[in-house]
Design an enzyme around this catalytic site. Structure first.
Site, short mmCIF file in Angstrom:
data_model
loop_
_atom_site.label_atom_id
_atom_site.label_comp_id
_atom_site.label_asym_id
_atom_site.label_seq_id
_atom_site.Cartn_x
_atom_site.Cartn_y
_atom_site.Cartn_z
N GLU A 61 -56.85 -26.44 -6.63
CA GLU A 61 -56.77 -27.75 -6.80
C GLU A 61 -55.15 -27.94 -7.74
O GLU A 61 -54.76 -29.06 -6.88
CB GLU A 61 -57.46 -28.47 -6.43
N ASP A 62 -55.00 -27.72 -8.76
CA ASP A 62 -54.10 -28.08 -9.09
C ASP A 62 -53.48 -26.78 -9.52
O ASP A 62 -52.72 -27.31 -10.36
CB ASP A 62 -55.03 -28.59 -10.20
#
Ligand code: MN
Length: 572
Positions: A77-78
């Protein structure tokens, strides 16, 4: 500082993990690399969060794949690393776990998107593999513990979500320890003043209570020893603030009324000892009527087992006792997670050494638990709710680009999705993107999919859609549209009646004969015009069909009638 502490603990485990150590340490290294330079709001390196999550999973004795998944849970996600890369480096199992957690993270809990129940079911559905939920709960636990670093608006939102979704979810999974901890962590953010009031009032009597409990433990230990009962542990615990608060509301905020402000927990080796200890306690102090609960004979729907009793203890002070075995205690804290661990432990040697749950064993334990629930809760709604966790197969939960959850039958397609948004979206649907990829309209959606419908103005549905759509709504809407378009076009062009032109030699009863033949062919007569004057004349009959085949068959029959000389027709 904290990072080093965490790392020390973490490495201790990883070194102990033999074959699994390799997977875990590789995951750890990737997490380090991926999150390099990223910091949490607290200022700490981001990877401290990944390690904290992994440690929690170790505490729950999850298997190596889950721990690796915990380490990597925020990577997709990051950071610039993708699920695909994780799949390549760590295999499908770890990648699926990370993907599941990432999907859960994409769900936004807002007033508008959010029936809590819907979202909770969605989470369960997305996480057909329960290990995804364990990672998510570990993630949430650490985020709640470090919530003070976030701005107030986020604190409120995350706390509300925790209290309405994650805590009940943990409870449903029998993880009351986690459930209560989450509730307690959220409580001060949600009800600041009430929390302060409570802490003040409870802490006033803290010292007094401690002294009292020490005495109770002493008296009890002596009485138990006389009966040769040696509990594994006798501990007193303060009631959680959040559950105290719930009780206080019921008792009009009168703290003196709360009996289980303190409770004494006795942990023993086996079930026989549970009942023996209960007997000793009741001999020492009279039980309060209606407060004896046997959750061993009749566990709570979420699996909780324990004996509870409230007695008029020293100085007649109402005091609650909870008696349970080691396994029950662990289950009540960690729920299904502990259950898996315990089941495995009875068999495996590896368990004794490392006390780890392996993925392969989880189904058996989970199914076994379901079966045991089934016996006692077959009719209860709560059991059905629990059952749905694993048998959600008949429904799927998918997302609109705005994060709204739609509930569809399994096998539903983008067309079903489009019609459940709006009839016009269904009618003008030309394609769909699922999780960012273009898919055919026949594509079967999966729980957790994010679905985007591509539309085109003036586009009409195809009747072939009827072959694959799953929802009644879509079928109805498509059929209705086709019916409507058939009707409107028939008004313009398509013939629906014909005129028969019959030349006859008139006789009495001829018209009756003709009309009865037409009727027996199941054709309605719309009008008849017949000049009566001459023996030879032409009768015109308009019939309510334009089916050539039907008409030709009719003409054959009409020719047989005596008096019919010539016959022809034209479509109107
Ligand atoms: Mn996270």
């Amino acid at each position: 500082m904290e990072q080093n502490l965490l790392l020390g603990e973490f490495q201790k485990y990883a070194l102990d993990a033999e074959g699994d150590a390799e997977l875990i340490s590789r995951a750890y290294k990737l997490a380090l690399r991926a999150h390099e330079g990223q910091r949490r709001k607290s200022g700490e390196p981001y990877v401290t969060h990944s390690i904290a999550v992994a440690l929690q999973l170790i505490k729950w004795r999850m298997d190596a794949a889950t721990i690796a998944g915990g380490l990597l849970h925020d990577v997709a996600e990051d950071t610039r690393y993708t699920i695909e890369q994780i799949r390549k480096e760590f295999g499908g199992e770890v990648a699926l776990l990370v993907e599941g957690v990432t999907k859960l993270g994409a769900l936004k809990y807002t007033e508008t998107s959010g029936k809590a129940e819907n979202l909770r079911r969605l989470m369960l559905a997305v996480s057909r593999d329960m290990r995804v939920i364990f990672i998510k709960l570990a993630d949430r636990l650490h985020n709640m513990k470090t919530l003070s670093h976030l701005p107030e608006v986020s604190q409120k939102r995350i706390s509300l979500e925790t209290s309405e979704i994650y805590s009940p979810l943990a409870y449903q999974l029998g993880m009351q320890g986690v459930s209560g901890e989450l509730e307690d962590l959220a409580f001060p953010y949600l009800h600041k003043e009430k929390y302060d009031w409570l802490v003040k009032h409870v802490s006033k009597t803290y010292g007094e209570r401690e002294k009292y409990l020490e005495k109770v433990r002493e008296v009890l230990a002596a009485a138990l020893a006389k009966q040769n009962l040696r509990p594994v542990s006798v501990e007193s615990r303060a009631k959680r603030y959040s559950s105290l608060y719930k009780k206080l509301i019921r008792y009009d905020m009168d703290i003196a009324q709360i009996y289980d402000l303190v409770a004494v927990r006795v942990i023993v080796n086996n079930i026989e000892e549970c009942y023996a200890v209960l007997g000793v306690i009741h001999q020492l102090w009279p039980p309060m009527p209606g407060r004896i609960k046997d959750y061993i004979a009749l566990p709570k729907p979420n699996g909780y087992r324990s004996l509870h009793t409230t007695v008029f203890c020293i100085n007649k002070k109402p005091t609650e006792f909870q008696i349970r075995t080691v396994a029950m205690h662990e289950e009540s804290e960690n729920g299904i997670a502990a259950h898996w661990a315990y089941q495995l432990g009875k068999r495996g040697k590896a368990y004794k050494k490392r006390r780890v749950v392996s993925a392969g064993e989880k189904e058996t334990a989970w199914v076994a638990r379901l079966r045991s629930w089934d016996k006692e809760y077959a009719s209860s709604e709560e059991f059905v709710q629990a059952l749905k966790i694993d048998f959600l197969g008949d429904r799927i939960y998918v997302l609109t680009p705005k994060g709204t959850v739609l509930d569809l039958p399994a096998g539903a397609t983008p067309v079903d999705f489009a019609y459940s948004i709006h009839t016009d979206v269904g009618h003008s649907c030309v394609g769909a993107r699922v999780n960012g990829k273009i898919v055919p309209l026949t594509h079967q959606l999966q729980s957790g999919d994010l679905v985007e419908i591509l539309t085109q103005k003036n586009k009409k549905p195809s009747d072939s859609w009827l072959l694959f759509v799953k929802t009644d709504r879509a079928k109805k809407k498509i059929r209705a549209l086709f019916k409507k378009s058939r009707e409107s076009s028939s008004l313009r062009a398509a013939p629906k009646s014909a005129e028969l032109k019959i030349t006859v030699r008139g006789r009495i009863g001829l018209l009756e004969d003709i009309s009865s033949v037409i009727s027996r062919s199941h054709i309605n007569i719309l009008s008849v015009s017949m000049p009566q004057s001459t023996p030879f004349h032409t009768t015109r009959i308009v019939i309510a069909t334009a089916d050539r085949y039907k008409i030709e068959k009719l003409l054959m029959k009409l020719k047989e009638i005596r008096g019919v000389k010539e016959i022809g027709f034209r479509l109107l």
